[in-house]
Design an enzyme around this catalytic site. Structure first.
Site, PDB file in Angstrom:
ATOM      1  N   CYS A 117      18.195  10.232  81.806  1.00 50.13           N
ATOM      2  CA  CYS A 117      17.951  11.072  80.632  1.00 50.13           C
ATOM      3  C   CYS A 117      19.152  10.899  79.699  1.00 50.13           C
ATOM      4  O   CYS A 117      20.223  11.458  79.926  1.00 50.13           O
ATOM      5  CB  CYS A 117      17.802  12.531  81.041  1.00 50.13           C
ATOM      6  SG  CYS A 117      17.488  13.597  79.630  1.00 50.13           S
ATOM      7  N   LEU A 118      18.970  10.078  78.695  1.00 49.03           N
ATOM      8  CA  LEU A 118      20.041   9.790  77.743  1.00 49.03           C
ATOM      9  C   LEU A 118      19.388   9.632  76.383  1.00 49.03           C
ATOM     10  O   LEU A 118      18.469   8.819  76.230  1.00 49.03           O
ATOM     11  CB  LEU A 118      20.760   8.501  78.174  1.00 49.03           C
ATOM     12  CG  LEU A 118      21.996   8.088  77.403  1.00 49.03           C
ATOM     13  CD1 LEU A 118      23.107   9.126  77.524  1.00 49.03           C
ATOM     14  CD2 LEU A 118      22.501   6.738  77.895  1.00 49.03           C
TER      15      LEU A 118
END
Length: 153
Positions: A89-90
């Site tokens: 999750c970036l």
């Protein structure tokens, strides 16, 4: 480098990754497919991942650089922003992607995420809850997983 159909940009980025690797990061293209990279990131010092060697895979889709690279951890890791399948999750891998960004930027951002886990934007709910309710214990678990799964990957 079998790069007959590769865009110049990918060739240039690959050459730079090989000739000027970012500290603690190595990325080498696969012989069979120059859009597929084998990546190793060393766990940053003073993080729960220190001493670990984390394997990742990075793939440049046909639409790159208009679309973000696909990246995932192959090494098991206890981190609120990385799920059990290794997905990350970036923001720059999703809605904040810009064609001005490069493979190098993505890898440095992932390395930074290891130094600064963000349980407020989790991919793994359980780990994020653990991180928020008892950070010291979560950090110990992350260190333990690093010893178990990332030592000398």
């Amino acid at each position: 480098m079998a790069n007959s159909n590769l865009p110049r940009r990918i060739i240039k980025e690959t050459q730079r990754l090989l000739s000027e690797p970012a500290p603690g990061i190595s990325a080498s293209p696969s012989e069979e497919n120059m859009r597929y990279f084998n990546v190793m990131i060393l766990g940053p010092t003073q993080s729960p991942y220190e001493g670990g060697v984390f394997k990742l895979e990075l793939f440049l889709p046909e639409e790159y650089p208009m679309a973000a690279p696909k990246v995932r951890f192959l090494t098991k890791i206890y981190h609120p922003n990385i799920d059990k399948l290794g997905r990350i999750c970036l923001d720059i891998l999703k809605d904040k992607w810009s064609p001005a960004l490069q493979i190098r930027t993505v890898l440095l951002s992932i390395q930074a995420l290891l130094s600064a886990p963000n349980p407020d934007d989790p991919l793994s709910e359980n780990i994020a809850k653990h991180w928020k309710s008892n950070e010291a214990e979560a950090v110990e678990t992350a260190k333990e997983w690093t010893r178990l799964y990332a030592s000398g990957a």
